[in-house]
Write an enzyme that holds these catalytic residues in place. Structure first.
Site, PDB file in Angstrom:
ATOM      1  N   HIS A  46       7.192   2.496  -9.730  1.00 48.50           N
ATOM      2  CA  HIS A  46       7.393   2.304  -8.285  1.00 48.50           C
ATOM      3  C   HIS A  46       7.161   3.605  -7.513  1.00 48.50           C
ATOM      4  O   HIS A  46       7.665   3.784  -6.412  1.00 48.50           O
ATOM      5  CB  HIS A  46       8.782   1.723  -7.990  1.00 48.50           C
ATOM      6  CG  HIS A  46       8.901   0.273  -8.397  1.00 48.50           C
ATOM      7  ND1 HIS A  46       8.740  -0.762  -7.508  1.00 48.50           N
ATOM      8  CD2 HIS A  46       9.138  -0.295  -9.599  1.00 48.50           C
ATOM      9  CE1 HIS A  46       8.896  -1.924  -8.159  1.00 48.50           C
ATOM     10  NE2 HIS A  46       9.125  -1.662  -9.421  1.00 48.50           N
ATOM     11  N   SER A  84      -0.028  -5.764 -16.930  1.00 51.81           N
ATOM     12  CA  SER A  84      -1.110  -5.846 -15.961  1.00 51.81           C
ATOM     13  C   SER A  84      -2.312  -6.666 -16.410  1.00 51.81           C
ATOM     14  O   SER A  84      -3.440  -6.181 -16.443  1.00 51.81           O
ATOM     15  CB  SER A  84      -1.558  -4.461 -15.478  1.00 51.81           C
ATOM     16  OG  SER A  84      -2.001  -4.590 -14.153  1.00 51.81           O
ATOM     17  N   ASP A 127      -2.183   0.307 -11.529  1.00 49.62           N
ATOM     18  CA  ASP A 127      -2.653  -0.561 -12.608  1.00 49.62           C
ATOM     19  C   ASP A 127      -4.171  -0.521 -12.736  1.00 49.62           C
ATOM     20  O   ASP A 127      -4.716  -0.418 -13.835  1.00 49.62           O
ATOM     21  CB  ASP A 127      -2.207  -2.009 -12.358  1.00 49.62           C
ATOM     22  CG  ASP A 127      -0.697  -2.163 -12.366  1.00 49.62           C
ATOM     23  OD1 ASP A 127       0.001  -1.157 -12.618  1.00 49.62           O
ATOM     24  OD2 ASP A 127      -0.217  -3.284 -12.102  1.00 49.62           O
TER      25      ASP A 127
END
Ligand code: ADP
Ligand code: MG
Length: 391
Positions: A35, A135, A181
Site C-alpha cells: 500500500h 496479481s 503489480d
C-alpha cells in the site's frame, strides 16, 4: 496440459486456425512495501514463475476478440468502439474479465494513431491463482500488452506496457490500484527483486541472494479471495489522501518517520494509524534494500515481520488466516514472514531455509485444519523473468 497449451487450444477452438504466436507475463509476489505504491512510495516485488499466456493472431476486419479459459463466451468489439466503452462509468460495459484485455488494447491505442493497426484475436489461459494477491490481473494485462505490442509492431518499452496495464485496471475495470503489480510483472528478473520508486518509476534490480543462502520463498495462499474494487481498499486510499492533505504534502511518500508525531496531532486515530503504516513501510523498503545489499537475505527477517505487524495492527488489512500463516511459519523457524498483496485475503509469504519447506507446509496445513479454515495452497516461488514470447 499446461497453460500455454490451453491458450493455443482455446485459440484453435475460437478461430479454427493456428495462432501467430503466444506471449506471456508473470504474476508477482511482493517481498515488502505494501500500500505504498499509490502513495508515491517504494516497493520491492518480484515476478513469480506462474504466468498468463496469450495466443494471438491478427485479423483483417478491425475487430478485437478476446477469449479466456475462465469465461464461457468470447467477447468481440470493433477496435474503434473501444473509445466508447472506456473509461467505464461505473461497471464496465463488457464482462469484467474482458475489461482487462480490452482495456489494455484501448490504453495502447490511445497512445498512437490506431488507424493502421489490424484487428486481433486473443486466447488467454493462466496458471496464476486469481484473487490470491499474486496479481493475476497484472499477468493478464502484461500478457495482453506484450502480445498486442508484438502483433501491432508497437515496440513500446516495458514501462509503457506496464502503464497501459494500470490504465486498463483503473479506467476500464474500475479498480483503483497502483503501478506496483504491472511494473513487477514487466520488469521481472530471475533471482532478483525490483526496487521501484512509484513516483518516478525508476526501477533497479536487486539480486536476492536467496538461492546462495539456501533460502526459499514459500507462498501460503489462504484461498480467501479479496476484491480490490470494493470497500476496504478504497477506504484505505481515502485515509491516505486525507493524511497527505492534512500534512500539506503531495503524497505520503513525502513524509518520514520524524513527521509522525505531527501526523498524530492532526489526524483522527484511524487515519493516523493508516498513515503510520505507509510511512514506516516506505522506510522498511529502504532498509530491506540496504540489508539485502550489505548483509544478505537473512538480515531482512525482522523487517518482513514488522511489515506484517504494521499491516495487521495499523492498516488493518490482514485476516485470521493470514495471521495464522505468518505465526505458524515463524514458530517453525522461518527467517521472516508477512502477508503479501493488497490484503483482506490472499497470500502470505515466508522466507525460510530449504529444509523448512516441508515442515512449515505441514505445520500450516495442520494449523489451518485445527482452526477450522479451508485448506491453504502452499508452494514455493523463485523470483523469475518478466514477459516473453513463448512460441
Ligand atoms: P489478483 O490480481 O490478486 O489475482 P484481481 O482482483 O486484481 O486479483 O484480479 C483478478 C481478476 O482479473 C479476475 O477476477 C478476472 O476478472 C481477471 N483475470 C485474471 N486472470 C484472468 C484470466 N486468465 N482470464 C480472464 N480474466 C482474468
Ligand atoms: Mg490484481
Amino acid at each position: 496440459m499446461t497453460a500455454i497449451d490451453d491458450a493455443r487450444a482455446l485459440f484453435r477452438t475460437l478461430t479454427g486456425t493456428e495462432p501467430a504466436g503466444a506471449w506471456s507475463a508473470p504474476g508477482r509476489a511482493n517481498l515488502i512495501g505494501e500500500h505504498t505504491d499509490y502513495n508515491d512510495g517504494f516497493v520491492l516485488p518480484f515476478a513469480i514463475p506462474h504466468r498468463t499466456y496469450a495466443a494471438a493472431a491478427p485479423r483483417g476486419d478491425g475487430r478485437i476478440r478476446v477469449a479466456s479459459t475462465f469465461a464461457e463466451e468470447p467477447v468481440e468489439v470493433a477496435l474503434d468502439e473501444l473509445d466508447r466503452l472506456f473509461p467505464s462509468a461505473g461497471a464496465p460495459a463488457v464482462p469484467e474479465w474482458a475489461a482487462y484485455p480490452l482495456g489494455v488494447a484501448w490504453a495502447l491505442l490511445s497512445r498512437i494513431d490506431g488507424s493502421g493497426v489490424s484487428g486481433i484475436d486473443l486466447a488467454i489461459a493462466s496458471e496464476v491463482p486469481v484473487g490470491a494477491g499474486l496479481s493475476s490481473s497484472a499477468a493478464i494485462e502484461g500478457a495482453t500488452a506484450t502480445a498486442l505490442d508484438a502483433v501491432w509492431g508497437l515496440e513500446a518499452d516495458p514501462v509503457a506496457l506496464a502503464l497501459a496495464g494500470r490504465r486498463a485496471e483503473n479506467e476500464a475495470v474500475g479498480a483503483p490500484t497502483g503501478i506496483m503489480d504491472q511494473m513487477a510483472s514487466m520488469l521481472g528478473v530471475a533471482d532478483a527483486v525490483t526496487f521501484l520508486d512509484c513516483r518516478t518509476l525508476e526501477a533497479r534490480s536487486i539480486p536476492t541472494g536467496f538461492a546462495d543462502a539456501g533460502l526459499e520463498v514459500l507462498v501460503i495462499d489462504t484461498r480467501v479471495s479479496h476484491a480490490h474494487s470494493t470497500g476496504g481498499y478504497r477506504e484505505r486510499r481515502a485515509s491516505c489522501e486525507r493524511g497527505a492533505a492534512a500534512l500539506g504534502v503531495a503524497a505520503l511518500r513525502d513524509l518520514s518517520v520524524a513527521d509522525l508525531p505531527r501526523a498524530q496531532a492532526l489526524l483522527d486515530p484511524v487515519d493516523f494509524r493508516r498513515v503510520r503504516h505507509v510511512v514506516t513501510e516506505d522506510q522498511r523498503v529502504l532498509d530491506t534494500v540496504a540489508a539485502l545489499t550489505d548483509q544478505g537475505p537473512r538480515a531482512i527477517g525482522g523487517l518482513l515481520v514488522a511489515s506484517h505487524v504494521s499491516m495487521r495492527d495499523d492498516f488493518e488489512i490482514s485476516t485470521p488466516e493470514l495471521d495464522l500463516a505468518v505465526e505458524t511459519a515463524l514458530a517453525q523457524g522461518a527467517v521472516g514472514a508477512r502477508m503479501t498483496g493488497g490484503g483482506f485475503g490472499g497470500a502470505a509469504i515466508a522466507l525460510l531455509d530449504r529444509s523448512l519447506v516441508a515442515p512449515v507446509s505441514d505445520a500450516v496445513h495442520a494449523a489451518f485444519a485445527a482452526a477450522g479454515h479451508a485448506a491453504p495452497h502452499v508452494f514455493t516461488v523463485t523470483p523469475s523473468a518478466g514477459p516473453r514470447r513463448d512460441v
